[in-house]
Design an enzyme around this catalytic site. Structure first.
Site, PDB file in Angstrom:
ATOM      1  N   ASP A   1       8.001  31.181 -11.332  1.00  0.00           N
ATOM      2  CA  ASP A   1       6.543  31.220 -11.413  1.00  0.00           C
ATOM      3  C   ASP A   1       6.038  32.558 -11.945  1.00  0.00           C
ATOM      4  O   ASP A   1       6.097  33.567 -11.238  1.00  0.00           O
ATOM      5  CB  ASP A   1       5.977  30.951 -10.009  1.00  0.00           C
ATOM      6  CG  ASP A   1       4.468  31.002  -9.948  1.00  0.00           C
ATOM      7  OD1 ASP A   1       3.819  30.904 -11.012  1.00  0.00           O
ATOM      8  OD2 ASP A   1       3.930  31.129  -8.833  1.00  0.00           O
TER       9      ASP A   1
ATOM     10  N   ASP B   1       1.070  30.843 -17.383  1.00  0.00           N
ATOM     11  CA  ASP B   1       1.586  30.658 -16.025  1.00  0.00           C
ATOM     12  C   ASP B   1       2.536  29.468 -15.937  1.00  0.00           C
ATOM     13  O   ASP B   1       2.112  28.313 -15.983  1.00  0.00           O
ATOM     14  CB  ASP B   1       0.406  30.465 -15.073  1.00  0.00           C
ATOM     15  CG  ASP B   1       0.830  30.370 -13.616  1.00  0.00           C
ATOM     16  OD1 ASP B   1       2.029  30.553 -13.330  1.00  0.00           O
ATOM     17  OD2 ASP B   1      -0.046  30.115 -12.764  1.00  0.00           O
TER      18      ASP B   1
END
Length: 397
Positions: A92, A277
């Site tokens: 992430d 992201d």
């Protein structure tokens, strides 16, 4: 001489790479939708599908909107401890901590996932500190430990990580992942933990202080893609990388010039901020803009989701994100997700992030699946280029 230098650089970028395979599996949203539980989860979490606000203020712990993880489908494997204990994680770029469930966790979500057992690791040390991460209306909490972490053969020594003893609500019960490995900047790490990639750099475990992400959007392929540490693989993209400066070293945040619909600028006309992201599957933006965008593409709220008729994709507009002067087009086939039965979900989601962190657009996996993304910590920049789709893969890699 210049050609020789270019070849040497290419050799370093390709042959010094550490490749982490990413597998693609069913998302939490799709699982809940199939069970008829999606609308219930939104109600339980107090989430309005039209407008979701991340209400974390400056004096609170950093907040991770729960909806960011609802559609994540790309996971990799890591191990913690000696001998290694294996976990499936989300890599992430929108967070900076590593956490996995603890054997001492009593939440239902932990019981259905692999859990770390510190007493079985000869290299484990207790940090003595607690940590807490906000997820939607709940929090994930636990203790910080120190141990060896292995990522595709890379052994990171003395890595701080969270051992969760409490996980929020019922959402993570249906998750395909055990934990999360954050690849953001140290400034957003909770508990003053050094991120895994920073330790890789400090321990000279990577050729170059950068990593790159390739994601397959082919729904019929079990191959998810790969995360590469130490450089990038030019065979995975076409053309040249567009290097975009990072504007704020927390998330991988960049300047977004504008957002166009069929060539007309409709959003972000004066420029705005966006983050790239990997931990967010969809493309999110301010709810007022996204509501308008959903109307333009013909998406309507249904079954706790925004849906369109798959048969009319060819009639829907192209959405273009202009970054550093270059337009990144998304066709309807690219910004929608096929759910089966002739129904497609919109790849856009409203998310209001208040100042000072926001407002922000988030370019998640729907975007990254079309544009190879390089995250360069050495020069604090993000590189983007059109992907070369799977298959084929070269040399069986």
């Amino acid at each position: 001489m210049r050609q020789i230098l270019v070849l040497l650089l290419f050799a370093t970028l390709v042959y010094g790479l550490i490749r982490v395979p990413l597998k693609r599996q069913k998302s939490i949203r799709k699982t809940l939708k199939e069970k008829g539980k999606l609308s219930h989860i939104w109600t339980q979490q107090g989430i309005d599908m039209v407008q979701y606000t991340d209400s974390c203020s400056n004096d609170q712990a950093p907040s991770e909107p729960l909806i960011n993880y609802m559609d994540v489908e790309y996971f990799g494997e890591i191990s913690v401890g000696t001998p290694p204990q294996n976990f499936t994680v989300i890599f992430d770029t929108g967070s900076s901590n590593l956490w996995v469930p603890s054997v001492y966790c009593i939440s239902q979500a932990c019981a259905q996932h692999d859990r770390f057992q510190p007493q079985l690791s000869s290299t484990y040390e207790s940090n003595g500190n607690n940590f807490s991460l906000q997820y939607g209306t709940g929090s994930l909490s636990g203790v910080i430990g120190i141990d060896a972490v292995t990522v595709e053969g890379i052994l990171v020594q003395n890595q701080q990580f969270g051992e969760s003893v409490s996980e929020p609500g019922s959402t993570f019960v249906d998750a395909e992942f055990d934990g999360i490995l954050g690849l953001g900047y140290p400034s957003i790490a909770v508990g003053d933990c050094t991120p895994v990639f920073d330790n890789m750099i400090a321990q000279n475990l990577v050729e170059l202080p950068m990593f790159s992400v390739y994601m397959s959007r082919n729904p019929n392929s079990a191959v998810g893609g790969e995360l590469v540490f130490g450089g990038f693989d030019a065979s995975r993209f076409s053309g040249q990388l567009n290097w975009v400066p990072v504007t704020n070293q927390g998330y991988w945040q960049i300047q977004l010039d504008n957002v166009q619909i069929n060539g007309e600028v409709l959003f972000c006309s004066g420029g705005c901020q966006a983050i790239v992201d990997t931990g967010t599957s969809l493309i999110t933006g301010p709810s007022s803009d996204i509501v308008q965008l959903q109307n333009i593409i013909g998406a309507s709220a249904a079954n706790g989701d925004y849906e369109v008729d798959c048969s009319v994709l060819n009639e829907m507009p192209t959405v273009t994100f202009t970054i550093n002067g270059i337009g990144y087009q998304m066709t309807p086939q690219q910004y929608t997700l096929q759910d089966g039965g002739g129904v497609c979900s919109s790849g856009f989601q409203g998310l209001d992030i208040p100042p000072p962190a926001g407002p922000l657009w988030i370019l998640g996996d729907v975007f990254i699946g079309q544009y190879y993304s390089v995250f360069d910590r050495g020069n604090n920049r993000v590189g983007l280029a059109p992907v070369v789709p799977y298959p084929p893969l070269k040399n069986g890699v």
